[in-house]
Design a protein around this motif. Sequence first.
Motif, PDB file in Angstrom:
ATOM      1  N   ALA A 795      -0.183   2.624  -3.358  1.00  0.00           N
ATOM      2  CA  ALA A 795       0.693   3.451  -2.530  1.00  0.00           C
ATOM      3  C   ALA A 795       2.016   3.735  -3.223  1.00  0.00           C
ATOM      4  CB  ALA A 795       0.941   2.762  -1.186  1.00  0.00           C
ATOM      5  N   HIS A 796       2.553   2.745  -3.920  1.00  0.00           N
ATOM      6  CA  HIS A 796       3.803   2.925  -4.667  1.00  0.00           C
ATOM      7  C   HIS A 796       3.783   1.923  -5.807  1.00  0.00           C
ATOM      8  CE1 HIS A 796       8.069   2.923  -5.734  1.00  0.00           C
ATOM      9  NE2 HIS A 796       8.198   4.035  -5.047  1.00  0.00           N
ATOM     10  N   VAL A 797       4.072   2.403  -7.003  1.00  0.00           N
ATOM     11  CA  VAL A 797       3.864   1.562  -8.176  1.00  0.00           C
ATOM     12  C   VAL A 797       4.729   0.297  -8.145  1.00  0.00           C
ATOM     13  CG1 VAL A 797       5.578   2.814  -9.546  1.00  0.00           C
ATOM     14  CG2 VAL A 797       3.706   1.621 -10.691  1.00  0.00           C
ATOM     15  N   LYS A 798       5.919   0.368  -7.530  1.00  0.00           N
ATOM     16  CA  LYS A 798       6.789  -0.813  -7.511  1.00  0.00           C
ATOM     17  C   LYS A 798       6.916  -1.418  -6.119  1.00  0.00           C
ATOM     18  CE  LYS A 798       9.458   0.563 -11.531  1.00  0.00           C
ATOM     19  NZ  LYS A 798      10.705   1.110 -12.047  1.00  0.00           N
ATOM     20  N   LEU A 799       7.035  -0.580  -5.108  1.00  0.00           N
ATOM     21  CA  LEU A 799       7.291  -1.109  -3.774  1.00  0.00           C
ATOM     22  C   LEU A 799       6.019  -1.564  -3.066  1.00  0.00           C
ATOM     23  CD1 LEU A 799       9.924   1.510  -2.543  1.00  0.00           C
ATOM     24  CD2 LEU A 799      10.325  -0.697  -3.623  1.00  0.00           C
ATOM     25  N   ARG A 800       4.872  -0.924  -3.374  1.00  0.00           N
ATOM     26  CA  ARG A 800       3.618  -1.285  -2.702  1.00  0.00           C
ATOM     27  C   ARG A 800       2.479  -1.302  -3.715  1.00  0.00           C
ATOM     28  NH1 ARG A 800       3.097   2.877   2.072  1.00  0.00           N
ATOM     29  NH2 ARG A 800       1.324   1.569   2.615  1.00  0.00           N
ATOM     30  N   PRO A 801       2.540  -2.214  -4.688  1.00  0.00           N
ATOM     31  CA  PRO A 801       1.563  -2.176  -5.788  1.00  0.00           C
ATOM     32  C   PRO A 801       0.177  -2.686  -5.431  1.00  0.00           C
ATOM     33  CG  PRO A 801       3.063  -4.016  -6.087  1.00  0.00           C
ATOM     34  CD  PRO A 801       3.570  -3.259  -4.902  1.00  0.00           C
ATOM     35  N   VAL A 802      -0.025  -3.282  -4.255  1.00  0.00           N
ATOM     36  CA  VAL A 802      -1.365  -3.756  -3.886  1.00  0.00           C
ATOM     37  C   VAL A 802      -1.859  -3.096  -2.606  1.00  0.00           C
ATOM     38  CG1 VAL A 802      -1.098  -5.988  -5.031  1.00  0.00           C
ATOM     39  CG2 VAL A 802      -0.444  -5.765  -2.643  1.00  0.00           C
ATOM     40  N   GLU A 803      -1.206  -2.010  -2.197  1.00  0.00           N
ATOM     41  CA  GLU A 803      -1.596  -1.322  -0.970  1.00  0.00           C
ATOM     42  C   GLU A 803      -1.993   0.112  -1.278  1.00  0.00           C
ATOM     43  OE1 GLU A 803       1.243  -1.932   2.301  1.00  0.00           O
ATOM     44  OE2 GLU A 803       2.248  -3.318   0.945  1.00  0.00           O
ATOM     45  N   PHE A 804      -2.815   0.668  -0.399  1.00  0.00           N
ATOM     46  CA  PHE A 804      -3.097   2.088  -0.443  1.00  0.00           C
ATOM     47  C   PHE A 804      -2.225   2.799   0.580  1.00  0.00           C
ATOM     48  CE2 PHE A 804      -7.186   0.489  -2.126  1.00  0.00           C
ATOM     49  CZ  PHE A 804      -7.283   1.274  -3.258  1.00  0.00           C
TER      50      PHE A 804
END
Length: 940
Positions: A795-804
């Motif tokens: 979803a976000h390379v830094k803020l949400r790196p393990v989420e879609f």
Amino acid sequence: MGDFTVSLVKKPRYVIEDACTGCTSCVEYCPVEYPDKFNQGISDNKAVHIYFAQAIPLIAYIDESCIYLKEKKCRICENVCQANAIDFHQKPEKLQIRVGAVVLSPGYEVYDPAVKEEYGYGRIPNVVTSMDYERLLCATGPYEGEILRASDKKHPQNVAWLQCIGSRRLTEGDNSYCSSVCCTYTQKQVILTKDHHADAKCTVFHNDVRAYGKDFERYYQNTAALADTRFIRSYVNIVGENPENHNVIIRYSTPDEGVKEEEFDMVVLSVGLNPPEDNQRLAEMFGLELDQHGFCKGEPFNPMNTGAPGVFVSGAFQGPMDIPESVFSASAAGSQTGELLDYRRDKLTKEREYPSEKDVTGEEPRIGVFVCHCGANIGRIVDVPGTVEFAKTLPNVVYAQEQLFSCATNSAKEITDMIKEKGLNRVVVAACSPRTLEPLFRDTLREAGLNQYYYDMANIREHCSWCHSKEREASTAKAQDITRMSVARACLLEPLSEIDLPVNKAALVVGGGIAGMTAALSIAEQGHEVYLLEKSNELGGLAVRIHDTLDGLDVPAYLEELKAKVFKHPLLHVYTGAEITEATGYVGNFVTKVKSWRGLVEIKHGVTVVATGSGVYEPNEYLYGQDERVMTHLELEERITNGDEGLAEAETVVMIQCVGCRNEERNYCSRVCCGESVKNAIKLKKQNPERDVYILYRDMRTYGYMEDHYREANELGVRFVRYEPEQAPQVEAAESDEGKPVLRVSLPDYILSTEIAIDADYVMLAAAVVPGEDNVELSGLFGAALGEDGFFKEAHVKLRPVEFATQGVYLCGAAHYPKYIHETINQAYGAAGRALTMLSNDIVTVSGSVCEVKEDACMGCRACLEACSYDAIEMRKTKGGPKAVVNPVLCKGDGLCNACCPTGAIYLKHFTDEEVFSQIDAYAPPDEDILGQIDAAVNQ
């Protein structure tokens, strides 16, 4: 374990936190000035100050340089503070906190180049570190975002970066490891420098360019393609300073031009990372072990576990790592803490309370506009004060102001305060993409008692300052157009209600490799049913082909232990030979149908973790598949492990890197190949020290501690020969001078400036890691986006790196991007940690911005059904015939259905035709037929 008592000393702030308003009047009048540590000592600060622009809390404190604290004089700050917040009676306060677990995240220290005379730092004014330069680039930096030289305060137009300062060296005072982050942050600084001064000349002197992370390769290529930008592979000496102009003189050499000297206006030392300065104290206090470099030594197959019971580590204290890895290692440590303290879940937390929502229906719109500088991201290009003044002239705007960072805590409070003070009933924030921060600003409205859907966001960063960075006037004009359109839409916004849904407490994990098994176990350990699907008949994934790691760890033994835990866990249900036939549902309530040896089953689950791993490229070059002496790196490892007789007798082995990647078809680095080749090369040399082993490479990307193994291979006699892709090695079957059949490998040697030919017994190809073959199908089933290279996109390379972007679906392992086993484990625990944040809730709230059907206008054509990807629409029989009905729970608000509805019967709340048309009308001059132009474009 489970019961720690932590003793703390809270230093006096000498400012009453609850009273301070952050007005900084005290800072203005304070007479004490000294070098500001936050700005690297380039500018001065006061004895009373706010530490930095986004500090939390954003209030002042008084440090030990205060005249009163030293000499009992002054107290000016006390006299000017209208809030009476200064309190010199504060004393150090001793606190004790009882906790069940400890997570250590002390970060790292920046390497200090002053320890080495040769770098000239502190001696030559225009030699700065990358951290100094970072502050110079920043809008909150010493010159408010202007890059100025220390010697004459002029803008440098010719800047050089020197890589690997303090890293990859065995000399005293340096570190032997690679700091992992310097290559990429240097590229970022080059890009920002060109943004500041388009005509600036940028030169990067490097060794290997280690662009090993996701999308880093393209980032590097884009940087290198900038005008007047050079990447020169060379070691560099700083010769000295030109006394006439204070330019820095450096000496370097290239194969074409030999040794030469060149002057630069400024030289940036790309400094590496050191362990935190109090690492020894932390180690003694918590009973943990440090590694040979001074970072925390974690368990080999569990990097978060320090070995001290109940004490975990995250971030760069594990070793040098970039921001995305730090973020998911933090989630990972959180998940392991959750395993330990699950029995205490929900015992100490309380639900957040919001004020009652004010009904403003029927009121005249009173709009507040907040225009963000985003540091320098927007303010450097867009005239923010001018845009604020422009906003004040717009209809229904009763208030407008600029903010340095609208997302900062103090800025959010400003918005809340202004809503109350000015009686605002609509808010527009002109800032960045709503994708990242819209939820934050909506929450700000809730804090002020407004319905959150009375908010609109004007994206003037991505749409203006970023894409028109060299057109300041045009960018400002566009920002004002977008703001005007946003204000027009805000006038028509209506309040919406969201829907609370129950959360199914079970998890589905797709993929039975190391990532999938690790995530599944961690979730199960926290009391949740987990269904683990593996399409093959055996758990383990690609790791079953790996026999040991570069550190010598036994991978098969680890896999057997991991599989045993999985099969024994009472909450874990394993389905091998599994095929997903259907996946439906929504966050908190998914339904997946699976066909396996158990038959066809329907699994209901609240979250999904995608951990499907990756594949290996099958080469069609270098005689692979035509000559059995040519093999991939995994096949070579298998032959070494099995004691292959032919390989044991081999006199010469050649390894070729970057086979099938870093090319037009796969424009990414496979990350793990360099380490795999170094591992195999070391084994081959240890088997037979007389054997010749060559590694033909483009850049050796042995980042982090792998640099020590790279060095070991060198010391063992492994020969590294660099090649360029346009002059790639050639392999042919031939005979040696002695008549022995060989594989002849030819390539130019840039050091010797001649063509070389190596007669090899075997050639090993470092074949690319490729996306899983089922990725496209899984992407459709779970609404999980794929990136440009075919790997799943976070979803976000830094803020949400393990989420879609799809709620309730998480990501880990090589399905995301190639990575080593320890990195995979870090990310798998991180995905489990994020999944647990959902599973620990009893309800989940879905958006109020969903589609709805005006029954009278629906003619039952079913066009909307075909357009909907989420099965959110069904046909129902009515007296007027079949009519479409939207399930608001399934609807994702993508608007595809209402775009294709021929009668306009279906509409999307919060994006109605009236709201969208109001934006178009606000943009278009009266004499322009914008709708006609849109229709013409659609027809074309």
